[in-house]
Design a protein around this motif. Structure first.
Motif, short mmCIF file in Angstrom:
data_model
loop_
_atom_site.label_atom_id
_atom_site.label_comp_id
_atom_site.label_asym_id
_atom_site.label_seq_id
_atom_site.Cartn_x
_atom_site.Cartn_y
_atom_site.Cartn_z
N GLU A 17 0.60 -1.14 0.01
CA GLU A 17 0.06 0.01 0.08
C GLU A 17 0.90 1.41 -0.09
O GLU A 17 0.58 2.39 -0.60
CB GLU A 17 -1.00 -0.20 1.22
CG GLU A 17 -2.03 -1.03 1.02
CD GLU A 17 -3.01 -0.98 2.07
OE1 GLU A 17 -4.17 -0.59 2.17
OE2 GLU A 17 -2.74 -1.54 3.33
N TYR A 18 2.00 1.25 0.87
CA TYR A 18 2.80 2.39 0.78
C TYR A 18 3.35 2.66 -0.70
O TYR A 18 3.62 3.84 -0.85
CB TYR A 18 4.13 2.31 1.67
CG TYR A 18 4.04 2.68 3.20
CD1 TYR A 18 4.72 3.84 3.55
CD2 TYR A 18 2.72 2.18 3.89
CE1 TYR A 18 4.38 4.44 4.96
CE2 TYR A 18 2.78 2.81 5.14
CZ TYR A 18 3.43 3.77 5.65
OH TYR A 18 3.42 4.26 6.96
N LEU A 19 3.75 1.64 -1.26
CA LEU A 19 4.20 1.93 -2.64
C LEU A 19 3.12 2.49 -3.50
O LEU A 19 3.75 3.28 -4.54
CB LEU A 19 4.66 0.51 -3.29
CG LEU A 19 5.82 -0.59 -2.97
CD1 LEU A 19 6.10 -1.61 -3.37
CD2 LEU A 19 6.90 0.37 -2.53
N GLN A 20 1.91 2.02 -3.44
CA GLN A 20 1.00 2.59 -4.31
C GLN A 20 0.63 4.12 -3.78
O GLN A 20 0.47 4.97 -4.72
CB GLN A 20 -0.38 1.69 -4.36
CG GLN A 20 0.11 0.63 -5.05
CD GLN A 20 -0.99 -0.29 -4.99
OE1 GLN A 20 -2.40 0.01 -5.43
NE2 GLN A 20 -1.15 -1.66 -4.59
N GLY A 42 3.39 -1.99 8.23
CA GLY A 42 4.21 -2.86 8.00
C GLY A 42 5.60 -2.23 7.08
O GLY A 42 6.39 -3.11 7.08
N PHE A 43 5.54 -1.13 6.46
CA PHE A 43 6.55 -0.56 5.90
C PHE A 43 7.86 -0.56 6.32
O PHE A 43 8.92 -1.05 5.55
CB PHE A 43 6.06 0.92 5.55
CG PHE A 43 7.18 1.68 4.31
CD1 PHE A 43 7.25 1.21 2.99
CD2 PHE A 43 8.00 2.65 5.07
CE1 PHE A 43 8.14 1.90 2.27
CE2 PHE A 43 8.74 3.14 4.20
CZ PHE A 43 8.79 2.86 2.56
N ALA A 108 -0.79 -6.62 8.28
CA ALA A 108 0.40 -5.41 8.29
C ALA A 108 0.98 -5.09 9.78
O ALA A 108 2.02 -4.87 10.00
CB ALA A 108 0.04 -4.30 7.50
N MET A 109 -0.10 -5.15 10.58
CA MET A 109 0.15 -4.64 11.98
C MET A 109 0.90 -5.92 12.61
O MET A 109 1.56 -5.44 13.67
CB MET A 109 -1.24 -4.23 12.64
CG MET A 109 -1.62 -2.72 12.15
SD MET A 109 -3.13 -2.20 13.06
CE MET A 109 -4.38 -3.06 12.24
N ASP A 110 0.45 -7.05 12.47
CA ASP A 110 1.27 -8.07 13.04
C ASP A 110 2.79 -8.07 12.66
O ASP A 110 3.72 -8.54 13.28
CB ASP A 110 0.63 -9.36 12.75
CG ASP A 110 -0.78 -9.80 13.48
OD1 ASP A 110 -0.91 -9.10 14.39
OD2 ASP A 110 -1.46 -10.45 12.87
N GLU A 111 3.10 -7.65 11.34
CA GLU A 111 4.38 -7.65 10.77
C GLU A 111 5.06 -6.51 11.74
O GLU A 111 6.23 -6.63 11.95
CB GLU A 111 4.23 -7.27 9.30
CG GLU A 111 5.66 -7.27 8.61
CD GLU A 111 5.48 -6.77 7.28
OE1 GLU A 111 6.70 -7.46 6.43
OE2 GLU A 111 4.50 -6.47 6.69
N PRO A 211 -1.59 5.40 -7.85
CA PRO A 211 -2.57 4.13 -8.18
C PRO A 211 -3.22 3.58 -7.09
O PRO A 211 -3.11 2.25 -6.94
CB PRO A 211 -1.37 3.29 -8.75
CG PRO A 211 -0.13 3.74 -8.25
CD PRO A 211 -0.42 5.35 -7.96
N TYR A 212 -3.71 4.21 -6.21
CA TYR A 212 -4.18 3.73 -4.95
C TYR A 212 -5.40 4.63 -4.59
O TYR A 212 -5.32 5.94 -4.73
CB TYR A 212 -3.03 3.87 -3.71
CG TYR A 212 -3.94 3.31 -2.28
CD1 TYR A 212 -3.35 2.05 -2.09
CD2 TYR A 212 -4.52 4.09 -1.44
CE1 TYR A 212 -4.06 1.20 -0.82
CE2 TYR A 212 -4.94 3.44 -0.42
CZ TYR A 212 -4.76 2.09 -0.14
OH TYR A 212 -5.43 1.56 1.10
#
Length: 228
Positions: A17-20, A42-43, A108-111, A211-212
């Motif tokens: 999601e960060y990438l987009q 998770g970024f 993502a939050m578990d990561e 693109p998000y």
């Protein structure tokens, strides 16, 4: 009324999601990044696994992993209920349902939670908050700020946004902010005046479509650089 929250809550997005959201290219991932108001995203963990340089800052990092996990568990049902009640305000394509979105967010939050202790020890997670950051001028190639500035434009003042954006411009050579609407889907009334003020302060501030899009209308980011 739309989506509303009484407080700013921990709710993390994924690396993809960060990438987009920030239209980050593969080459740009080699730059140094500040993830400001990063929360339980998770970024940072994903970037660290790839050997890339990122520091995240957020006041939530003063707490233990267990305390953050408890706060996420409190937040989770509140967010999902709001999504169900306002489902018409969102694009249900990649996210097929509130429950599917919840699964993606929790992954993502578990990561983040798995990475947090070692990330703190390595200095990748810093307890700090806008508008005063403990970083050197131009310390980062790029500062990213997701779902904080403008998202809470109904409770964070124009002056707070001004101070915060100028502080991000101090610590990074480029700033990217996403999205440019509040959590209830409205454009903050001071967006245009802030862009004009940034121009007077020697910056170019361009609105870019990315693109998000999950929140309807939430597919634009503000890209800020020093003027040539």
């Amino acid at each position: 009324m739309g989506f509303t929250l009484d407080n700013i809550v921990p709710w993390g997005r994924s690396f993809d999601e960060y990438l987009q959201m920030f239209a980050l290219t593969a080459d740009e991932l080699n730059d140094t990044h500040l993830d400001c108001a990063g929360g339980p995203a998770g970024f940072n963990a994903a970037m660290a696994r790839r050997g890339r340089s990122v520091i995240s800052c957020d006041p939530i990092y003063q707490f233990s992993p267990e305390q953050i996990r408890d706060r996420i568990r409190e937040t989770y049902p509140v967010i999902l209920e709001q999504l169900r009640n306002n489902s018409g305000d969102y694009v249900w394509t990649k996210m097929r349902s509130p429950e599917h979105l919840g699964d993606i967010r929790m992954a993502a939050m578990d990561e983040f939670l798995a990475d947090f202790p070692q990330g703190v020890a390595a200095g990748r997670y810093i307890d700090a908050e806008l508008p005063d950051l403990p970083f050197n001028s131009r310390q980062f190639d790029r500062a990213l700020c997701s779902h904080f500035l403008f998202s809470y434009g109904d409770r964070l003042s124009e002056d707070f946004h001004r101070q915060s954006i100028l502080e991000l411009c101090r610590v990074a050579r480029e700033v990217r902010l996403f999205p440019l609407i509040t959590i209830s889907g409205e454009t903050p009334p001071f967006l245009e005046s802030l862009i004009a003020e940034l121009a007077r302060s020697g910056y170019t501030a361009d609105i870019r479509t990315v693109p998000y899009q999950f929140q309807i209308g939430g597919n634009r980011m503000l890209n800020i650089r020093p003027a040539a």
